[in-house]
Design a protein around this motif. Structure first.
Motif, PDB file in Angstrom:
ATOM      1  N   VAL A 210       1.596  10.952   1.034  1.00 16.04           N
ATOM      2  CA  VAL A 210       1.181  10.635   2.366  1.00 16.04           C
ATOM      3  C   VAL A 210       2.160   9.407   2.965  1.00 16.04           C
ATOM      4  O   VAL A 210       2.564   9.621   4.130  1.00 16.04           O
ATOM      5  CB  VAL A 210      -0.177   9.875   2.397  1.00 16.04           C
TER       6      VAL A 210
ATOM      7  N   LEU B 117      -2.804   4.378   6.053  1.00 14.82           N
ATOM      8  CA  LEU B 117      -2.690   5.619   5.175  1.00 14.82           C
ATOM      9  C   LEU B 117      -3.604   6.549   5.414  1.00 14.82           C
ATOM     10  O   LEU B 117      -3.447   7.750   5.320  1.00 14.82           O
ATOM     11  CB  LEU B 117      -2.574   5.199   3.862  1.00 14.82           C
ATOM     12  N   ASP B 118      -4.970   6.150   5.791  1.00 11.84           N
ATOM     13  CA  ASP B 118      -6.083   7.224   6.091  1.00 11.84           C
ATOM     14  C   ASP B 118      -5.506   7.921   7.457  1.00 11.84           C
ATOM     15  O   ASP B 118      -5.834   9.067   7.257  1.00 11.84           O
ATOM     16  CB  ASP B 118      -7.376   6.606   6.459  1.00 11.84           C
TER      17      ASP B 118
ATOM     18  N   ASP C  13       6.139   7.600   6.705  1.00 14.16           N
ATOM     19  CA  ASP C  13       5.291   8.847   6.367  1.00 14.16           C
ATOM     20  C   ASP C  13       5.953   9.993   5.775  1.00 14.16           C
ATOM     21  O   ASP C  13       7.115   9.840   5.248  1.00 14.16           O
ATOM     22  CB  ASP C  13       4.667   9.574   7.958  1.00 14.16           C
TER      23      ASP C  13
ATOM     24  N   GLN D 245      -2.663  10.203   6.313  1.00 12.05           N
ATOM     25  CA  GLN D 245      -3.189  11.464   5.534  1.00 12.05           C
ATOM     26  C   GLN D 245      -3.856  12.423   6.572  1.00 12.05           C
ATOM     27  O   GLN D 245      -4.170  13.700   6.222  1.00 12.05           O
ATOM     28  CB  GLN D 245      -4.170  10.834   4.640  1.00 12.05           C
TER      29      GLN D 245
ATOM     30  N   ALA E   8       5.287   1.045   8.108  1.00 15.00           N
ATOM     31  CA  ALA E   8       4.695   2.489   7.895  1.00 15.00           C
ATOM     32  C   ALA E   8       6.143   3.424   7.837  1.00 15.00           C
ATOM     33  O   ALA E   8       6.659   3.371   8.678  1.00 15.00           O
ATOM     34  CB  ALA E   8       3.707   2.790   8.628  1.00 15.00           C
TER      35      ALA E   8
ATOM     36  N   TYR F 141       0.857  -1.345  -0.010  1.00 15.38           N
ATOM     37  CA  TYR F 141      -0.049  -0.076   0.149  1.00 15.38           C
ATOM     38  C   TYR F 141       0.848   1.083   0.028  1.00 15.38           C
ATOM     39  O   TYR F 141       1.925   1.451   0.722  1.00 15.38           O
ATOM     40  CB  TYR F 141      -1.034   0.028   1.144  1.00 15.38           C
ATOM     41  N   ALA F 142       0.563   2.157  -0.746  1.00 13.80           N
ATOM     42  CA  ALA F 142       1.195   3.426  -0.962  1.00 13.80           C
ATOM     43  C   ALA F 142       0.450   4.531  -1.227  1.00 13.80           C
ATOM     44  O   ALA F 142      -0.661   4.244  -2.017  1.00 13.80           O
ATOM     45  CB  ALA F 142       2.536   3.571  -1.724  1.00 13.80           C
ATOM     46  N   ARG F 143       0.545   5.597  -0.889  1.00 10.65           N
ATOM     47  CA  ARG F 143      -0.239   7.004  -1.310  1.00 10.65           C
ATOM     48  C   ARG F 143       0.437   8.100  -1.669  1.00 10.65           C
ATOM     49  O   ARG F 143       1.285   8.539  -0.743  1.00 10.65           O
ATOM     50  CB  ARG F 143      -1.502   7.196  -0.240  1.00 10.65           C
TER      51      ARG F 143
END
Length: 224
Positions: free
Chosen positions: A37, A55-56, A87, A59, A85, A32-34
């Motif tokens: 974020v 991630l939420d 950031d 964010q 994680a 997962y990556a955004r």
């Protein structure tokens, strides 16, 4: 049954992660990556909801450590989960539940974190972190170098069969998402081969999405 890393490129702000496992299609459940974020790996008796949750939270303004604390509070059966994680400021955090499988351990440094379970030995995550920090070039090159370092340090206790590489940048979709869902050969080397083909075209694929009028030719039969 998995080893991985999450990373931030301190020069470009790109996020990426890479992962390998003896299980099939590991990246479909764990990567997962955004953009803008962070990046998250959710592994070991995987709960695929934990990556988007972390991630939420980031964010929404949380640090990696605060997001991982939130995952511990909100996740189910968290004692079975391993979640990594990084950031937007390059801060990292890891949760490794006490019921992680086999030999499990983790390692962190600014902009990069690694963790694994059912490992051949406890040195693997540190080798991955060291491999990432020693490598140069595009974040994709550094992710692959890190995974190769982890494999050279022993990798998983058994053979790995699937791998994935995920990179995000300034757009809302992954700029690279490469997967080998099953092979009897080395899936990390399969991903490395795919990255070698894809990386020179990465910017062109982004431009084609943003404005195909300014994009380079497609390089297919009939394209003039």
């Amino acid at each position: 049954m998995t080893f991985s890393l999450v990373a931030r490129c301190e020069e470009t702000g790109m996020f990426g992660m890479a992962i390998a496992s003896s299980s099939p299609a590991v990246a479909a459940r764990c990567a997962y990556a955004r953009a803008g974020v962070g990046a998250v790996a959710s592994q070991n008796v995987t709960d695929p909801t934990l990556g988007p949750l972390a991630l939420d939270l980031m964010q929404g303004g949380m640090s990696a450590a605060e997001a991982i604390a939130g995952v511990r509070d909100l996740g189910k059966f968290i004692e079975y989960r391993q979640v990594l994680a990084v950031d937007r400021q390059g801060r990292t955090a890891i949760h490794s539940g006490p019921k992680s499988l086999g030999i499990w351990t983790q390692a962190e440094a600014p902009n990069v974190a690694s963790g694994g379970n059912l490992l051949a030995n406890e040195r693997v995550p540190q080798a991955i972190v060291d491999g990432y920090r020693a490598a140069t070039g595009h974040i994709g090159d550094r992710l692959i170098a890190a995974m190769r370092a982890g494999l050279a340090a022993g990798g998983e206790a058994g053979p790995v069969h699937s791998a994935g590489l995920l990179i995000v940048d300034k757009v809302s979709w992954p700029v690279a998402e490469l997967r080998c869902d099953w092979t009897e050969d080395c899936p990390i080397e399969n991903i490395a081969t795919a990255w070698g083909v894809y990386e020179p075209q990465l910017d062109a694929y982004i431009q084609r999405a943003l404005d195909p009028r300014e994009a380079p030719s497609y390089g297919v039969p009939g394209d003039d």
